[in-house]
Design a protein around this motif. Structure first.
Motif, PDB file in Angstrom:
ATOM      1  N   ASP A  71       0.850  -1.192   0.000  1.00  0.00           N
ATOM      2  CA  ASP A  71       0.000   0.000   0.000  1.00  0.00           C
ATOM      3  C   ASP A  71       0.887   1.243   0.000  1.00  0.00           C
ATOM      4  O   ASP A  71       1.722   1.418   0.888  1.00  0.00           O
ATOM      5  CB  ASP A  71      -0.894  -0.030   1.247  1.00  0.00           C
ATOM      6  N   SER A  72       0.674   2.112  -0.962  1.00  0.00           N
ATOM      7  CA  SER A  72       1.506   3.319  -1.061  1.00  0.00           C
ATOM      8  C   SER A  72       1.300   4.235   0.138  1.00  0.00           C
ATOM      9  O   SER A  72       2.209   4.989   0.517  1.00  0.00           O
ATOM     10  CB  SER A  72       1.184   4.082  -2.350  1.00  0.00           C
ATOM     11  N   ALA A  73       0.114   4.183   0.764  1.00  0.00           N
ATOM     12  CA  ALA A  73      -0.122   5.011   1.937  1.00  0.00           C
ATOM     13  C   ALA A  73       0.687   4.539   3.134  1.00  0.00           C
ATOM     14  O   ALA A  73       0.931   5.294   4.061  1.00  0.00           O
ATOM     15  CB  ALA A  73      -1.611   5.008   2.299  1.00  0.00           C
ATOM     16  N   VAL A  74       1.111   3.281   3.089  1.00  0.00           N
ATOM     17  CA  VAL A  74       1.882   2.711   4.192  1.00  0.00           C
ATOM     18  C   VAL A  74       3.373   2.700   3.884  1.00  0.00           C
ATOM     19  O   VAL A  74       4.204   3.095   4.703  1.00  0.00           O
ATOM     20  CB  VAL A  74       1.395   1.280   4.504  1.00  0.00           C
ATOM     21  N   TYR A  75       3.727   2.261   2.669  1.00  0.00           N
ATOM     22  CA  TYR A  75       5.129   2.080   2.319  1.00  0.00           C
ATOM     23  C   TYR A  75       5.690   3.167   1.417  1.00  0.00           C
ATOM     24  O   TYR A  75       6.841   3.110   1.033  1.00  0.00           O
ATOM     25  CB  TYR A  75       5.314   0.715   1.631  1.00  0.00           C
ATOM     26  N   GLY A  76       4.883   4.164   1.084  1.00  0.00           N
ATOM     27  CA  GLY A  76       5.366   5.172   0.154  1.00  0.00           C
ATOM     28  C   GLY A  76       5.261   4.676  -1.280  1.00  0.00           C
ATOM     29  O   GLY A  76       4.771   3.579  -1.552  1.00  0.00           O
ATOM     30  N   ASP A  77       5.719   5.492  -2.211  1.00  0.00           N
ATOM     31  CA  ASP A  77       5.594   5.099  -3.615  1.00  0.00           C
ATOM     32  C   ASP A  77       6.635   4.031  -3.978  1.00  0.00           C
ATOM     33  O   ASP A  77       7.537   3.723  -3.209  1.00  0.00           O
ATOM     34  CB  ASP A  77       5.719   6.312  -4.540  1.00  0.00           C
ATOM     35  N   ARG A  78       6.469   3.484  -5.154  1.00  0.00           N
ATOM     36  CA  ARG A  78       7.306   2.362  -5.608  1.00  0.00           C
ATOM     37  C   ARG A  78       8.781   2.736  -5.636  1.00  0.00           C
ATOM     38  O   ARG A  78       9.650   1.986  -5.178  1.00  0.00           O
ATOM     39  CB  ARG A  78       6.818   1.936  -6.999  1.00  0.00           C
ATOM     40  N   LEU A 161      -0.720  14.166   7.527  1.00  0.00           N
ATOM     41  CA  LEU A 161      -0.327  13.358   6.381  1.00  0.00           C
ATOM     42  C   LEU A 161       0.793  12.420   6.810  1.00  0.00           C
ATOM     43  O   LEU A 161       1.754  12.838   7.478  1.00  0.00           O
ATOM     44  CB  LEU A 161       0.157  14.228   5.219  1.00  0.00           C
ATOM     45  N   VAL A 162       0.672  11.144   6.457  1.00  0.00           N
ATOM     46  CA  VAL A 162       1.703  10.146   6.742  1.00  0.00           C
ATOM     47  C   VAL A 162       2.141   9.543   5.418  1.00  0.00           C
ATOM     48  O   VAL A 162       1.322   9.013   4.660  1.00  0.00           O
ATOM     49  CB  VAL A 162       1.178   9.053   7.683  1.00  0.00           C
ATOM     50  N   ASN A 163       3.428   9.675   5.127  1.00  0.00           N
ATOM     51  CA  ASN A 163       3.984   9.225   3.840  1.00  0.00           C
ATOM     52  C   ASN A 163       3.197   9.802   2.662  1.00  0.00           C
ATOM     53  O   ASN A 163       2.935   9.140   1.667  1.00  0.00           O
ATOM     54  CB  ASN A 163       4.017   7.694   3.764  1.00  0.00           C
ATOM     55  N   GLY A 164       2.793  11.063   2.822  1.00  0.00           N
ATOM     56  CA  GLY A 164       2.114  11.770   1.740  1.00  0.00           C
ATOM     57  C   GLY A 164       0.627  11.554   1.669  1.00  0.00           C
ATOM     58  O   GLY A 164      -0.056  12.225   0.892  1.00  0.00           O
ATOM     59  N   ALA A 165       0.067  10.636   2.449  1.00  0.00           N
ATOM     60  CA  ALA A 165      -1.366  10.343   2.403  1.00  0.00           C
ATOM     61  C   ALA A 165      -2.077  11.038   3.565  1.00  0.00           C
ATOM     62  O   ALA A 165      -1.667  10.907   4.718  1.00  0.00           O
ATOM     63  CB  ALA A 165      -1.610   8.839   2.462  1.00  0.00           C
ATOM     64  N   ARG A 166      -3.128  11.771   3.253  1.00  0.00           N
ATOM     65  CA  ARG A 166      -3.893  12.476   4.284  1.00  0.00           C
ATOM     66  C   ARG A 166      -4.744  11.473   5.068  1.00  0.00           C
ATOM     67  O   ARG A 166      -5.470  10.670   4.489  1.00  0.00           O
ATOM     68  CB  ARG A 166      -4.781  13.530   3.634  1.00  0.00           C
ATOM     69  N   LEU A 167      -4.658  11.529   6.386  1.00  0.00           N
ATOM     70  CA  LEU A 167      -5.423  10.608   7.223  1.00  0.00           C
ATOM     71  C   LEU A 167      -6.882  11.036   7.280  1.00  0.00           C
ATOM     72  O   LEU A 167      -7.198  12.218   7.361  1.00  0.00           O
ATOM     73  CB  LEU A 167      -4.838  10.548   8.638  1.00  0.00           C
ATOM     74  N   THR A 198      -2.179   5.375  12.615  1.00  0.00           N
ATOM     75  CA  THR A 198      -2.301   4.632  11.367  1.00  0.00           C
ATOM     76  C   THR A 198      -1.165   3.639  11.305  1.00  0.00           C
ATOM     77  O   THR A 198      -0.215   3.700  12.091  1.00  0.00           O
ATOM     78  CB  THR A 198      -2.275   5.573  10.145  1.00  0.00           C
ATOM     79  N   ARG A 199      -1.270   2.713  10.380  1.00  0.00           N
ATOM     80  CA  ARG A 199      -0.213   1.724  10.167  1.00  0.00           C
ATOM     81  C   ARG A 199       0.695   2.223   9.061  1.00  0.00           C
ATOM     82  O   ARG A 199       0.231   2.692   8.026  1.00  0.00           O
ATOM     83  CB  ARG A 199      -0.810   0.373   9.786  1.00  0.00           C
ATOM     84  N   ALA A 200       1.981   2.126   9.293  1.00  0.00           N
ATOM     85  CA  ALA A 200       2.943   2.575   8.290  1.00  0.00           C
ATOM     86  C   ALA A 200       4.181   1.710   8.362  1.00  0.00           C
ATOM     87  O   ALA A 200       4.464   1.071   9.369  1.00  0.00           O
ATOM     88  CB  ALA A 200       3.319   4.046   8.496  1.00  0.00           C
ATOM     89  N   SER A 201       4.925   1.697   7.276  1.00  0.00           N
ATOM     90  CA  SER A 201       6.118   0.869   7.193  1.00  0.00           C
ATOM     91  C   SER A 201       7.176   1.356   8.161  1.00  0.00           C
ATOM     92  O   SER A 201       7.403   2.555   8.328  1.00  0.00           O
ATOM     93  CB  SER A 201       6.686   0.909   5.773  1.00  0.00           C
ATOM     94  N   GLU A 209       3.630  14.858   8.270  1.00  0.00           N
ATOM     95  CA  GLU A 209       3.462  16.297   8.064  1.00  0.00           C
ATOM     96  C   GLU A 209       2.115  16.706   8.632  1.00  0.00           C
ATOM     97  O   GLU A 209       1.104  16.035   8.427  1.00  0.00           O
ATOM     98  CB  GLU A 209       3.539  16.637   6.578  1.00  0.00           C
ATOM     99  N   VAL A 210       2.109  17.807   9.375  1.00  0.00           N
ATOM    100  CA  VAL A 210       0.878  18.349   9.943  1.00  0.00           C
ATOM    101  C   VAL A 210       0.676  19.749   9.384  1.00  0.00           C
ATOM    102  O   VAL A 210       1.588  20.583   9.438  1.00  0.00           O
ATOM    103  CB  VAL A 210       0.931  18.373  11.479  1.00  0.00           C
ATOM    104  N   LEU A 211      -0.518  19.996   8.845  1.00  0.00           N
ATOM    105  CA  LEU A 211      -0.827  21.277   8.223  1.00  0.00           C
ATOM    106  C   LEU A 211      -1.858  22.024   9.056  1.00  0.00           C
ATOM    107  O   LEU A 211      -2.873  21.441   9.469  1.00  0.00           O
ATOM    108  CB  LEU A 211      -1.370  21.074   6.806  1.00  0.00           C
ATOM    109  N   ASP A 212      -1.615  23.311   9.308  1.00  0.00           N
ATOM    110  CA  ASP A 212      -2.596  24.115  10.035  1.00  0.00           C
ATOM    111  C   ASP A 212      -3.752  24.472   9.105  1.00  0.00           C
ATOM    112  O   ASP A 212      -3.731  24.130   7.913  1.00  0.00           O
ATOM    113  CB  ASP A 212      -1.918  25.354  10.629  1.00  0.00           C
ATOM    114  N   PRO A 213      -4.797  25.137   9.601  1.00  0.00           N
ATOM    115  CA  PRO A 213      -5.956  25.438   8.749  1.00  0.00           C
ATOM    116  C   PRO A 213      -5.620  26.268   7.513  1.00  0.00           C
ATOM    117  O   PRO A 213      -6.376  26.244   6.537  1.00  0.00           O
ATOM    118  CB  PRO A 213      -6.886  26.212   9.699  1.00  0.00           C
ATOM    119  N   GLU A 214      -4.512  26.991   7.526  1.00  0.00           N
ATOM    120  CA  GLU A 214      -4.096  27.756   6.350  1.00  0.00           C
ATOM    121  C   GLU A 214      -3.251  26.939   5.387  1.00  0.00           C
ATOM    122  O   GLU A 214      -2.790  27.440   4.360  1.00  0.00           O
ATOM    123  CB  GLU A 214      -3.296  29.005   6.789  1.00  0.00           C
TER     124      GLU A 214
END
Length: 442
Positions: A71-78, A161-167, A198-201, A209-214
Motif C-alpha cells: 500500500d503506497s499510503a503505508v510504504y510510500g511510492d514504488r 499526512l503520513v507518507n504523503g497520504a492524508r489521514l 495509522t499503520r505505516a512501514s 506532516e501536519v498542516l494548520d488550517p491555512e
C-alpha cells in the motif's frame, strides 16, 4: 548329445540376458533419463532458486513492491520503497532459506540479508499430465519493515499526512479537551487536540506532516514514539494583561477591605455569580496599614474567540497589619473574561487546574471478523457499556479481549468482563489506550 544340449541352453540363456540388458539400457538411458530429468526439474528447490534469482539476486525491489501488493499510503511510492530497500540491504549478501509452510502443502522460503529476514515467498504445486508436480510462485511478502503504528497528536481541525497520504477521520483514536470547557458559554469550545493512529512501514521512520488550517506545515517534535504538533503559544495584549492583573489585584484588595464594590465592578461582571461570591466571601484580614504586590505572573493564556479569553494569574500580596507586622497572601487563580459594553469583565474565577486534560479514547469491538460497534470512553468515566453479542450455541460469552502477537503465534487476553447489567468497569487509575477488542466465547 548331452554336451550339445547344455551348450545350447547357455547360448539361449546368454541371449535372453543380452536382450534384457539391452532393454534395461534402453529404458535406463532412453526412456528413464528424460523422465528422471523431468522429475528432477520439477523439484521445488529448482523453482525456488529461479524465483530467488529473478527477484532477489540481484534484488528487483520494484517488482517485489508490485508482487507483494504494498500500500503506497503505508510504504510510500514504488520508487521511494526501492531506494529505501537498496540502502538497507547494501553490502549484505542475500541468501535463501526454506521454512515451514504449515499444513498448506506448499513451500515457503525466507530471503535474508545477513541476519535480517527481508522477505518471504510461497510456492504452490499442481499435478501435471505425467504425474509430476509443477511448482509456481504463489505470493511475495515483505518481512523487513513490517507495518507499525504511527501516532500523531495535533490540534483539532489540523490535517495530518503520513507518507504523503492524508489521514481520514477513521484514524482519530483519541480526542483531548481541557477542564476549561466547563467554564465556557454553551457552544464555545476550548482548545482541543486529536490523537491520530495509522499503520505505516517501519522500513524507515514514517514521513509525517501536519498542516494548520491555512495549509502551512507546522513544526513537529518526536518523543516516546509519538509525533506532536502544537499551536504557537499566545500572549495577552496590553488590554487583556491590564484586565487580568487589575482583576487579581482588586480581588485581593477587596479581601482585605481595601477595595470597594465599585472598584470590583471595573474588572468583574456585576451580573456574574463570581461577583456575588466575592462580595459574600469572608474577609481575609480586617485591620491593615498597607500592602504591596510582587512576583506577578500571567500564564496559560487562551483566546477562544474575539470576545472571550482566559489566563492564569499568580502574585504575592504582602499585607502590613495594624500592629506593624506583615502577613503574606498568595493569589493563584484562572480568570475567564468576556467583552461587555463597558469593556473586558471577568465572569468566572477558579483555583481549579483548567488545563487538566480530559481524554476520550476509542474502543473498537469485533465479533470474529465483523465490527459490532465502537465507543469513545472519557477518562472521567469509571465504566462503559460495550455492545451486546450473542454466543454461539453451546458456548458462553467470556469477555472482550485484545489480540497479542508473539513471533508467529498469537494469544487472546481478556481485558474486560461485563457485569450483569452489561457494563464493564475501569479500575481506579487505569488509563485507557486505543484498542481493538474481540469477543471471546468458551
Amino acid at each position: 548329445m548331452k554336451t550339445r544340449k547344455i551348450s545350447l541352453f547357455y547360448k539361449v540363456l546368454l541371449g535372453v540376458v543380452l536382450v534384457l540388458l539391452a532393454a534395461f539400457c534402453y529404458i535406463r538411458f532412453g526412456l528413464l533419463r528424460p523422465w528422471l530429468a523431468r522429475f528432477e526439474a520439477a523439484q521445488p528447490k529448482h523453482t525456488s532458486q529461479e524465483v530467488f534469482a529473478d527477484l532477489f539476486s540481484p534484488a528487483d525491489w520494484g517488482r517485489v513492491y508490485d508482487l507483494a501488493g504494498l500500500d503506497s499510503a503505508v510504504y510510500g511510492d514504488r520508487e521511494g520503497f526501492a531506494r529505501s530497500m537498496e540502502e538497507l540491504t547494501a553490502g549484505r549478501d542475500m541468501i535463501l532459506v526454506e521454512t515451514s509452510a504449515g499444513l498448506s502443502g506448499g513451500r515457503r522460503y525466507i530471503v535474508k540479508a545477513g541476519s535480517d529476514s527481508v522477505a518471504a515467498f510461497n510456492l504452490t504445486g499442481s499435478e501435471t499430465e505425467d504425474g509430476q508436480t509443477a511448482w509456481e510462485l504463489d505470493g511475495v511478502e515483505l518481512l523487513l519493515g513490517q507495518t507499525g503504528t504511527v501516532t500523531v497528536r495535533a490540534p483539532e481541525g489540523w490535517s495530518v499526512l503520513v507518507n504523503g497520504a492524508r489521514l481520514e477521520e477513521d484514524c482519530q483514536v483519541q480526542t483531548v479537551e481541557t477542564a476549561a470547557e466547563r467554564y465556557l458559554p454553551e457552544g464555545v469550545r476550548g482548545r482541543r487536540t486529536v490523537v491520530w493512529q495509522t499503520r505505516a512501514s517501519t522500513i524507515r521512520q514514517a514521513e509525517v506532516e501536519v498542516l494548520d488550517p491555512e495549509g502551512q506545515a507546522a513544526p513537529l517534535s518526536y518523543e516516546d514514539g509519538r509525533f506532536t504538533a502544537e499551536k504557537p503559544a499566545e500572549e495577552p495584549d496590553g488590554e487583556a494583561r491590564a484586565a487580568l492583573l487589575g482583576a487579581a489585584e482588586t480581588y485581593a484588595r477587596y479581601m482585605i477591605r481595601n477595595a470597594s464594590s465599585d472598584q470590583l465592578r471595573r474588572y468583574f461582571d456585576s451580573e456574574s455569580q463570581i461577583y456575588q461570591t466575592i462580595r459574600s466571601s469572608e474577609i481575609w484580614i480586617n485591620n491593615t496599614a498597607g500592602w504591596n504586590f510582587e512576583n506577578e505572573e500571567i500564564s496559560e493564556y487562551c483566546r477562544y474567540s474575539p470576545e472571550l479569553f482566559s489566563a492564569r494569574v499568580k502574585m504575592d500580596m504582602n499585607v502590613r497589619r495594624g500592629n506593624g507586622t506583615f502577613k503574606g497572601y498568595h493569589v493563584d487563580s484562572t480568570f475567564f473574561f468576556h467583552r461587555t459594553q463597558a469593556g473586558w469583565r471577568a465572569y468566572e474565577m477558579t483555583n481549579v487546574d483548567v488545563q487538566q486534560e480530559i481524554t476520550r479514547t476509542r474502543l473498537v469491538f469485533m465479533n470474529g471478523q465483523e465490527e459490532v460497534g465502537r465507543l469513545f470512553v472519557s477518562s472521567e468515566e469509571r465504566s462503559f457499556t460495550p455492545p451486546g453479542v450473542t454466543a454461539p450455541e453451546g458456548r458462553r460469552f467470556v469477555g472482550w479481549a485484545v489480540r497479542e502477537k508473539s513471533g508467529d503465534s498469537g494469544t487472546m487476553t481478556v481485558r474486560f468482563r461485563p457485569e450483569a447489567d452489561g457494563t464493564a468497569a475501569l479500575p481506579a487509575g487505569y488509563a485507557l489506550e486505543p484498542m481493538t477488542l474481540y469477543a471471546v466465547f468458551e
